[in-house]
Design an enzyme around this catalytic site. Structure first.
Site, PDB file in Angstrom:
ATOM      1  N   THR A 210    -111.441  55.006 -56.566  1.00 31.88           N
ATOM      2  CA  THR A 210    -111.411  55.068 -57.990  1.00 31.88           C
ATOM      3  C   THR A 210    -109.905  55.389 -58.453  1.00 31.88           C
ATOM      4  OG1 THR A 210    -113.743  55.840 -58.306  1.00 31.88           O
ATOM      5  CG2 THR A 210    -112.341  56.483 -59.802  1.00 31.88           C
ATOM      6  N   GLY A 240    -121.611  55.401 -61.945  1.00 33.95           N
ATOM      7  CA  GLY A 240    -121.218  56.849 -61.398  1.00 33.95           C
ATOM      8  C   GLY A 240    -120.599  57.796 -62.539  1.00 33.95           C
TER       9      GLY A 240
END
Ligand code: ASP
Length: 343
Positions: A210, A240
């Protein structure tokens, strides 16, 4: 003559003082991450390390160009994240991980520390730069979070760059999905072992790819942004922490700007980003300590990862409880500092 000379010298001195003063009054800073995890000299090759260092430096320089020319922290965050979204190295934009069904479903969020406005998208498959869509949600709609087809329709209407889903595909990520499918596991990793989502991971090898950025502009405004492909082999529309305000992303001029990476479920359950802001707000906890406390809470429920945190004075921390985190920072002097391993 001497008098004039004296006045000139004094004026120059005053100018210097004035400049130094205004410099110290207006720190600019950008801090970025490209994911945390089992990142050691043994798990990446020197060539990969070079590529990551170069791309992180590019992202820092892109954001710095915005801040240094008087641009906003929101623009700097977007520019830095765009560079990482466009690179196949990171689990965001091009190069995102695959879902169980062989798709790339992307999540992103951005927050403005001045107004506490926020925007986010989740589960999008055709928006080239999800962080720009998050920004559009924040600035062009009354909403905070849009998902899936609706978010894509909105992004298209806003004139954002749309791509075919195949644009996001990379062989490396495809292979990761094949490995995860073989194991029947959901992986948080972008090239390590897999773990069951239902039984949270313990001591396994992973990397989170990420990307995120936090910035402080010359007007003293903070901003935070995060963009991700989530987890390999995720299914059922799993989302998420990245697009959840207060979990993976948060910004408030009175406290801090935060972007997180790690086991998203645990970051959601402990409201990691807001947890850090709340410690600073109510207890004036130093940033490093606040970040460590929040990561300890994540660890207590078998999660792991890292955070970047920045305050309005330009203080920052890049904290993680994994072996490494792709990360970097740049301030008024324009010198990009990039790190990967624990130091
Ligand atoms: N936090 C992200 C998620 O759970 C994953 C990551 O940081 O790589 O979706």
């Amino acid at each position: 003559m001497n008098k004039i000379k004296g006045i000139t010298v004094m004026a120059a001195f005053a100018l210097c003082i004035g400049y130094a003063h205004s410099e110290s009054q207006t720190p600019i800073r950008l801090v970025i991450h490209g994911g945390a995890g089992t990142i050691t000299k043994d798990t990446i090759t020197p060539e990969q390390e070079k590529q990551y260092r170069e791309k992180l430096t590019d992202a820092l320089n892109a954001g710095y160009a915005v801040l240094n020319s008087g641009g906003s922290s929101l623009d700097a965050v977007q520019r830095a994240i765009n560079v990482m979204e466009d690179s196949p190295l990171f689990n965001a934009g091009k190069g995102a991980v695959f879902t169980h069904d062989g798709k790339n479903e992307l999540d992103a969020a951005i927050m403005d520390g001045k107004t506490k406005m926020a925007g986010a998208v989740a589960g999008v498959t055709t928006i080239k730069n999800p962080i720009n869509a998050a920004y559009a949600v924040m600035t062009k709609s009354p909403h905070v979070l849009m998902i899936s087809n609706g978010a894509e329709l909105f992004a298209k209407e806003q004139g954002l760059v749309m791509v075919e889903p195949a644009y996001f595909k990379t062989d490396f990520r495809w292979q990761q999905l094949q490995n995860a499918l073989k194991d029947e596991k959901i992986t948080l990793d972008h090239n390590g072992k897999s773990a069951s989502l239902l039984l949270p991971p313990k001591n396994y090898d992973y990397k989170y790819g990420t990307v995120g950025a936090v910035a402080l502009d010359k007007d003293g405004n903070l901003a935070a942004g995060t963009s991700t492909g989530g987890m390999t082999n995720k299914r059922y529309g799993r989302v998420g922490d990245s697009p959840i305000i207060g979990a993976g992303t948060y910004a408030d001029n009175n406290t801090v700007a935060v972007s997180a990476t790690g086991t998203g479920e645990m970051f959601i359950r402990t409201s990691t980003a807001y947890n850090i802001a709340a410690q600073v707000k109510y207890k004036n906890t130093p940033l490093k300590e606040a970040a460590q406390n929040a990561l300890d809470e994540v660890k207590n429920i078998n999660g792991s990862g890292g955070v970047i945190v920045l305050d309005k004075n330009g203080n920052y921390t890049m904290s993680f409880n994994t072996e490494g985190m792709y990360r970097g920072t740049i301030g008024n002097d324009g010198k990009a500092i990039v790190s990967i391993y624990e130091q």
